[in-house]
Design a protein around this motif. Structure first.
Motif, PDB file in Angstrom:
ATOM      1  N   MET A 159      10.895  17.474  15.987  1.00  0.00           N
ATOM      2  CA  MET A 159      10.303  16.453  15.129  1.00  0.00           C
ATOM      3  C   MET A 159      11.321  15.328  14.909  1.00  0.00           C
ATOM      4  O   MET A 159      12.507  15.594  14.726  1.00  0.00           O
ATOM      5  N   SER A 160      10.859  14.100  14.941  1.00  0.00           N
ATOM      6  CA  SER A 160      11.774  12.961  14.849  1.00  0.00           C
ATOM      7  C   SER A 160      11.834  12.399  13.436  1.00  0.00           C
ATOM      8  O   SER A 160      11.027  12.728  12.567  1.00  0.00           O
ATOM      9  N   ALA A 161      12.810  11.526  13.236  1.00  0.00           N
ATOM     10  CA  ALA A 161      12.950  10.795  11.985  1.00  0.00           C
ATOM     11  C   ALA A 161      13.010   9.312  12.308  1.00  0.00           C
ATOM     12  O   ALA A 161      13.508   8.917  13.363  1.00  0.00           O
ATOM     13  N   LEU A 162      12.498   8.490  11.410  1.00  0.00           N
ATOM     14  CA  LEU A 162      12.608   7.046  11.544  1.00  0.00           C
ATOM     15  C   LEU A 162      13.777   6.582  10.685  1.00  0.00           C
ATOM     16  O   LEU A 162      13.836   6.894   9.490  1.00  0.00           O
ATOM     17  N   ILE A 163      14.723   5.864  11.291  1.00  0.00           N
ATOM     18  CA  ILE A 163      15.865   5.329  10.555  1.00  0.00           C
ATOM     19  C   ILE A 163      15.808   3.810  10.615  1.00  0.00           C
ATOM     20  O   ILE A 163      15.834   3.217  11.699  1.00  0.00           O
ATOM     21  N   ALA A 164      15.710   3.186   9.450  1.00  0.00           N
ATOM     22  CA  ALA A 164      15.690   1.731   9.364  1.00  0.00           C
ATOM     23  C   ALA A 164      17.089   1.241   9.016  1.00  0.00           C
ATOM     24  O   ALA A 164      17.690   1.709   8.052  1.00  0.00           O
ATOM     25  N   LEU A 165      17.594   0.314   9.815  1.00  0.00           N
ATOM     26  CA  LEU A 165      18.917  -0.261   9.578  1.00  0.00           C
ATOM     27  C   LEU A 165      18.766  -1.669   9.038  1.00  0.00           C
ATOM     28  O   LEU A 165      17.996  -2.479   9.570  1.00  0.00           O
ATOM     29  N   VAL A 166      19.537  -1.974   8.003  1.00  0.00           N
ATOM     30  CA  VAL A 166      19.574  -3.329   7.483  1.00  0.00           C
ATOM     31  C   VAL A 166      21.016  -3.679   7.129  1.00  0.00           C
ATOM     32  O   VAL A 166      21.776  -2.820   6.669  1.00  0.00           O
ATOM     33  N   ARG A 167      21.383  -4.918   7.399  1.00  0.00           N
ATOM     34  CA  ARG A 167      22.717  -5.394   7.049  1.00  0.00           C
ATOM     35  C   ARG A 167      22.718  -5.822   5.589  1.00  0.00           C
ATOM     36  O   ARG A 167      21.700  -6.246   5.040  1.00  0.00           O
ATOM     37  N   HIS A 168      23.867  -5.722   4.947  1.00  0.00           N
ATOM     38  CA  HIS A 168      24.020  -6.147   3.545  1.00  0.00           C
ATOM     39  C   HIS A 168      23.639  -7.620   3.366  1.00  0.00           C
ATOM     40  O   HIS A 168      23.592  -8.404   4.324  1.00  0.00           O
ATOM     41  N   GLY A 169      23.432  -8.020   2.112  1.00  0.00           N
ATOM     42  CA  GLY A 169      23.138  -9.411   1.794  1.00  0.00           C
ATOM     43  C   GLY A 169      24.318 -10.331   2.069  1.00  0.00           C
ATOM     44  O   GLY A 169      25.455  -9.885   2.223  1.00  0.00           O
ATOM     45  N   ARG A 170      24.035 -11.613   2.136  1.00  0.00           N
ATOM     46  CA  ARG A 170      25.063 -12.611   2.446  1.00  0.00           C
ATOM     47  C   ARG A 170      26.148 -12.645   1.377  1.00  0.00           C
ATOM     48  O   ARG A 170      25.866 -12.573   0.182  1.00  0.00           O
ATOM     49  N   THR A 171      27.387 -12.802   1.836  1.00  0.00           N
ATOM     50  CA  THR A 171      28.534 -12.810   0.924  1.00  0.00           C
ATOM     51  C   THR A 171      29.278 -14.139   1.002  1.00  0.00           C
ATOM     52  O   THR A 171      29.054 -14.964   1.896  1.00  0.00           O
ATOM     53  N   ALA A 172      30.214 -14.300   0.075  1.00  0.00           N
ATOM     54  CA  ALA A 172      31.046 -15.507   0.054  1.00  0.00           C
ATOM     55  C   ALA A 172      31.826 -15.645   1.357  1.00  0.00           C
ATOM     56  O   ALA A 172      31.929 -16.735   1.925  1.00  0.00           O
ATOM     57  N   TRP A 173      32.385 -14.561   1.853  1.00  0.00           N
ATOM     58  CA  TRP A 173      33.170 -14.630   3.087  1.00  0.00           C
ATOM     59  C   TRP A 173      32.276 -14.871   4.299  1.00  0.00           C
ATOM     60  O   TRP A 173      32.713 -15.483   5.267  1.00  0.00           O
ATOM     61  N   ASN A 174      31.033 -14.390   4.277  1.00  0.00           N
ATOM     62  CA  ASN A 174      30.101 -14.724   5.357  1.00  0.00           C
ATOM     63  C   ASN A 174      29.925 -16.237   5.451  1.00  0.00           C
ATOM     64  O   ASN A 174      29.935 -16.817   6.536  1.00  0.00           O
ATOM     65  N   GLU A 175      29.782 -16.870   4.293  1.00  0.00           N
ATOM     66  CA  GLU A 175      29.583 -18.319   4.258  1.00  0.00           C
ATOM     67  C   GLU A 175      30.803 -19.058   4.818  1.00  0.00           C
ATOM     68  O   GLU A 175      30.674 -20.112   5.424  1.00  0.00           O
ATOM     69  N   GLU A 176      31.985 -18.500   4.600  1.00  0.00           N
ATOM     70  CA  GLU A 176      33.226 -19.134   5.071  1.00  0.00           C
ATOM     71  C   GLU A 176      33.590 -18.727   6.493  1.00  0.00           C
ATOM     72  O   GLU A 176      34.625 -19.152   7.011  1.00  0.00           O
ATOM     73  N   ARG A 177      32.760 -17.886   7.114  1.00  0.00           N
ATOM     74  CA  ARG A 177      33.034 -17.315   8.444  1.00  0.00           C
ATOM     75  C   ARG A 177      34.384 -16.586   8.442  1.00  0.00           C
ATOM     76  O   ARG A 177      35.143 -16.632   9.396  1.00  0.00           O
ATOM     77  N   ARG A 178      34.640 -15.920   7.331  1.00  0.00           N
ATOM     78  CA  ARG A 178      35.889 -15.184   7.157  1.00  0.00           C
ATOM     79  C   ARG A 178      35.643 -13.711   7.477  1.00  0.00           C
ATOM     80  O   ARG A 178      34.633 -13.140   7.064  1.00  0.00           O
ATOM     81  N   ILE A 179      36.556 -13.096   8.211  1.00  0.00           N
ATOM     82  CA  ILE A 179      36.395 -11.707   8.635  1.00  0.00           C
ATOM     83  C   ILE A 179      36.629 -10.766   7.454  1.00  0.00           C
ATOM     84  O   ILE A 179      37.679 -10.782   6.829  1.00  0.00           O
ATOM     85  N   GLN A 180      35.632  -9.938   7.175  1.00  0.00           N
ATOM     86  CA  GLN A 180      35.722  -9.021   6.034  1.00  0.00           C
ATOM     87  C   GLN A 180      36.207  -7.639   6.443  1.00  0.00           C
ATOM     88  O   GLN A 180      37.054  -7.070   5.792  1.00  0.00           O
TER      89      GLN A 180
END
Length: 197
Positions: free
Chosen positions: A1-22
């Motif tokens: 029997m299988s399972a469904l796994i949904a992947l989602v990335r976290h919400g946008r952050t300050a460093w995302n906006e600055e293109r800074r590596i977290q």
């Protein structure tokens, strides 16, 4: 029997906006990021998730807590879902690395990409694949949601698609989207990608 796994990335952050590596470091969700995340349960509720897992890194955990409130689920932390360790590149911006000539050689390495003092993409794939396979076995016959990071999402989906993880390959992943995996017998398969949230 299988399972469904949904992947989602976290919400946008300050460093995302600055293109800074977290990497394993953290920065807070932006106001827009928090607003976006608060709206996601309206879409996600239709999947009937029975469990919610998250990377323990703050930006993912905060995203998962907001989703949990909207979906009526408690959050369980899963260390295998953490972002790639970027070592001495943590906190630097992508333009800084490009101008110093540091990024292109690593990008050309594809799956062997390993920031100085950091983690190889192959290691990200191994630990995240193990975690998702284990969660799939634990939730056979059900659907679960996992909040993680771009490095994990890319590693798993690129491996399943047979990509070489090279900059010459076309970009195929939406920055904030839902991706569905089918897990069965330790194997993972893509059921859907880039679904709107």
């Amino acid at each position: 029997m299988s399972a469904l796994i949904a992947l989602v990335r976290h919400g946008r952050t300050a460093w995302n906006e600055e293109r800074r590596i977290q990497g394993r470091a953290d920065s807070p969700l932006t106001e827009d990021g928090a607003r976006e995340v608060a709206a996601w349960p309206a879409t996600l509720a239709g999947y009937g998730f029975s469990a919610l897992y998250s990377s323990p890194i703050g930006r993912a955990a905060l995203t998962a807590e907001a989703l949990g409130r909207g979906l009526g689920l408690s959050v369980r932390m899963e260390p295998g879902l953490v972002e790639q360790e970027f070592g001495s590149w943590t906190g630097l911006t992508v333009p800084e690395l490009r101008s110093a000539g540091l990024l292109a050689p690593q990008e050309a390495a594809g799956w062997a990409f390993t920031p100085p003092g950091g983690e190889a993409r192959t290691e990200v794939l191994a630990r995240s694949w193990e975690a998702l396979s284990r969660l799939g076995r634990a939730h056979e016959g059900r659907s679960i949601l996992a909040v993680t990071h771009e490095g994990v999402v890319r590693a798993v989906l690129y491996a399943l698609l047979g990509r070489d993880y090279l900059p010459t390959e076309p970009k195929i992943l939406a920055p904030r989207a839902l991706h569905l995996l089918r897990a069965e017998g330790g194997c993972l398969a893509i059921e859907a990608m880039n679904l709107p949230l």
